[in-house]
Each structure stands twice: as C-alpha cells, then as structure tokens.
Design a protein around this motif. Structure first.
Motif, mmCIF file in Angstrom:
data_model
loop_
_atom_site.group_PDB
_atom_site.id
_atom_site.type_symbol
_atom_site.label_atom_id
_atom_site.label_comp_id
_atom_site.label_asym_id
_atom_site.label_seq_id
_atom_site.Cartn_x
_atom_site.Cartn_y
_atom_site.Cartn_z
ATOM 1 N N HIS A 127 0.809 -1.357 0.101
ATOM 2 C CA HIS A 127 -0.097 0.001 0.056
ATOM 3 C C HIS A 127 0.842 1.288 0.027
ATOM 4 O O HIS A 127 1.984 1.387 0.553
ATOM 5 N N ASP A 128 0.477 2.275 -0.852
ATOM 6 C CA ASP A 128 0.923 3.633 -0.776
ATOM 7 C C ASP A 128 2.318 3.856 -1.380
ATOM 8 O O ASP A 128 2.951 4.845 -1.184
ATOM 9 N N CYS A 129 2.858 2.373 -2.059
ATOM 10 C CA CYS A 129 3.977 2.684 -2.758
ATOM 11 C C CYS A 129 3.945 3.667 -3.725
ATOM 12 O O CYS A 129 2.945 3.605 -4.653
ATOM 13 N N GLN A 130 5.087 4.433 -4.210
ATOM 14 C CA GLN A 130 5.083 5.060 -5.263
ATOM 15 C C GLN A 130 6.477 4.779 -6.213
ATOM 16 O O GLN A 130 7.398 4.961 -5.785
ATOM 17 N N LEU A 131 5.826 4.076 -7.316
ATOM 18 C CA LEU A 131 7.002 3.483 -8.237
ATOM 19 C C LEU A 131 7.180 4.290 -9.526
ATOM 20 O O LEU A 131 6.001 4.724 -10.199
ATOM 21 N N GLY A 132 8.394 4.636 -9.876
ATOM 22 C CA GLY A 132 8.321 5.201 -11.378
ATOM 23 C C GLY A 132 8.418 4.413 -12.465
ATOM 24 O O GLY A 132 7.688 3.395 -12.322
ATOM 25 N N SER A 133 9.040 4.648 -13.625
ATOM 26 C CA SER A 133 9.055 3.874 -14.994
ATOM 27 C C SER A 133 10.442 3.173 -15.036
ATOM 28 O O SER A 133 11.456 3.572 -14.501
ATOM 29 N N ASP A 134 10.038 2.393 -15.896
ATOM 30 C CA ASP A 134 11.359 1.251 -16.335
ATOM 31 C C ASP A 134 11.861 0.585 -15.163
ATOM 32 O O ASP A 134 13.177 0.351 -15.178
ATOM 33 N N ILE A 135 11.177 0.211 -14.335
ATOM 34 C CA ILE A 135 11.580 -0.533 -12.977
ATOM 35 C C ILE A 135 11.611 -1.940 -13.330
ATOM 36 O O ILE A 135 10.686 -2.562 -13.839
ATOM 37 N N ILE A 136 12.551 -2.709 -13.052
ATOM 38 C CA ILE A 136 12.503 -4.356 -12.699
ATOM 39 C C ILE A 136 12.464 -4.793 -11.371
ATOM 40 O O ILE A 136 13.360 -4.340 -10.506
ATOM 41 N N MET A 137 11.539 -5.395 -10.917
ATOM 42 C CA MET A 137 11.618 -6.197 -9.838
ATOM 43 C C MET A 137 11.595 -7.470 -9.883
ATOM 44 O O MET A 137 10.720 -8.133 -10.625
ATOM 45 N N SER A 138 12.747 -8.424 -9.623
ATOM 46 C CA SER A 138 12.814 -9.568 -10.019
ATOM 47 C C SER A 138 11.955 -10.475 -8.786
ATOM 48 O O SER A 138 11.096 -10.167 -8.060
#
Length: 271
Positions: A127-138
């Motif tokens: 909840h409430d996370c703020q993520l940008g663009s072009d991110i990789i989460m493995s």
C-alpha cells in the motif's frame, strides 16, 4: 472511455463485473476476474486466473499473468475499508503470483506504478508505494508500505525493502538484500543488512552516461562517504563544487531531502 469496447475479447469463463471499463482490444482470459471499479486500457491482456479488483486503473499494452492479484485492499493493520486506489501505467508486464495493493488514507490513498515496468513472479507492491517507470523487480521482491522507487531501478530476487524507504533512480539492489535505509541514485546495495557497495556503473554506462561523467560521480561519491563528517554534512559541503554535474546534484538533492529513513552507506555505523 466508458463501458466495454466492442473489440474487447472476454472468455466465456471469465468474470467481468458490471461497471468495469475495458478499452479497445483488451483480452480477458478464462477464469480471470475483473472487478466493478476496474479500468483496463487498450490492448491490455489478462491471462487465465488473473484478478484485478478494487479501484484500479491499468494502462495500455500491459500483460497480467496467472494468479496475480492486482488492486486488493492493503495489508495494513489500520485498513478500515476507506476509499483508495491503484494506478499502473502503460506497457507493464506483471508475471505470475504478483500482488499489488491499493493505498491507505494514512498514506494518501494511492498506490502508483509508472510505465514500462517488469514485475517477475511473486513480487509484491504494498500500500501507498510510489514507483516510477522502467523499473525491474525480480522474483519474490517485497516492498513494504510507503516505499518510493525511482525510474530505472533494478531490484534483485528476494530482496526486502523496509517501509518508508526510498530507492533512487537507477539504483541496483542485489538479490536477497535487506534494504533498511534509503539508497542513493545510481547506488548499488548488497547484503543483509544492506551495505552500499559503490555505484551502479554498468547501469550508468548502459543508460548512455559518458565515462568522464561517471568519474565525476565517483569522486563525489568518495567525498560523501569517505569524508570526515557525516553523510549529510559531506554532501552539503561539496554542493558548490559539483553544481555543473546534474548526476551529482541528483544524489545531493536526494540526500538533503526529508526522509523517515537514514541513508545507506558503505559502513553500517555511519549515516
């Protein structure tokens, strides 16, 4: 956009609840479930058994794979059913078992994910996370609530990020790392507890940053983390010297910004 576009393809064994909005060429596979307040923009595809619920908007050309649950209520102990939302940008790939939660009133009520992101199997955005663009989460990456991740960051498999932590642009987090403190832009962190291990030079080079610029950032890095003062004092002291380097200034601004967490460093007892 309103209703279900004529070109949308909904499998007869899928459930699309009344009120959902599906754009042109959206595909909803068998046993997928789309909630009544969901917006799926053009050409987004839900594979079988994917669930999108809550007040959730997903951009164009996204793919959501089986057993992902997107837009569920937060896992916060303070969750009381208040109005909240999840917004995801365009061209995101969300693999098997990924979970993303809506926001909470205490955190602004919004979880936001940018465009062109890749979320591998069983990763979690709280909840409430703020993520940008072009991110990789493995695979199996875990973001606690209120985490901020900037553009082009890469998070290695199984790493866990403490609530309210910031991860700067183009940072690299090694697999199985425990991210307890903020990670500067271009930083590279490994270990449990996580220790800053220098700059993400490979990522910087791949992003087209010139070698001469990387050398400048390296000198600034040493001044910040190997100087006699604490990190914030060292960063403030070199601001005028590096005013012409936007990369260094990005790091200095990150360090100077207000945060609930300390700054990760190469030394566990220095902040």
């Amino acid at each position: 956009m309103s209703g279900i576009a004529a070109s949308a393809q909904i499998h007869p064994m899928a459930v699309v609840e009344d009120g959902a909005i599906l754009g042109e060429n959206v595909v909803v596979g068998p046993f997928a479930h789309v909630g009544p307040r969901v917006v799926l923009k053009d050409s987004t595809k839900l594979h079988s058994h994917a669930v999108v619920t809550g007040k959730t908007e997903i951009g164009s050309n996204c793919q959501i794979f089986p057993m992902a649950v997107i837009g569920g209520v937060s896992q916060s102990l303070h969750e009381a059913g208040e109005e909240s939302s999840l917004t995801i940008g365009d061209n995101c790939t969300i693999r098997e078992g990924v979970t993303m939660n809506c926001g909470t009133v205490g955190g602004g009520g919004k979880t936001v994910v940018g465009s062109n992101c890749l979320f591998l199997a069983n990763s979690h955005v709280a909840h409430d996370c703020q993520l940008g663009s072009d991110i990789i989460m493995s695979n199996n990456v875990m973001l606690a609530g209120h985490v901020h991740v900037a553009d082009r960051a890469i998070l290695g498999g199984g790493c866990a990020v403490h609530q309210f932590t910031r991860i700067g642009r183009q940072a690299f987090i090694g697999g199985l790392s425990a991210v307890n403190y903020d990670v500067i832009p271009y930083g590279m962190l490994n270990g449990n507890p996580g220790v800053l291990g220098g700059l993400n030079v490979v990522g910087m080079s791949r992003a087209g940053i010139e070698r001469s610029t990387i050398h400048v950032v390296r000198r600034a890095y040493k001044a910040i983390f190997e100087g006699e003062g604490n990190i914030r004092a060292n960063a403030a002291a070199i601001r005028d010297e590096y005013a012409d380097s936007k990369e260094v200034m990005e790091i200095l601004d990150f360090i100077a910004a207000a945060s609930d967490r300390a700054i990760s460093s190469p030394f566990r007892n220095k902040s």
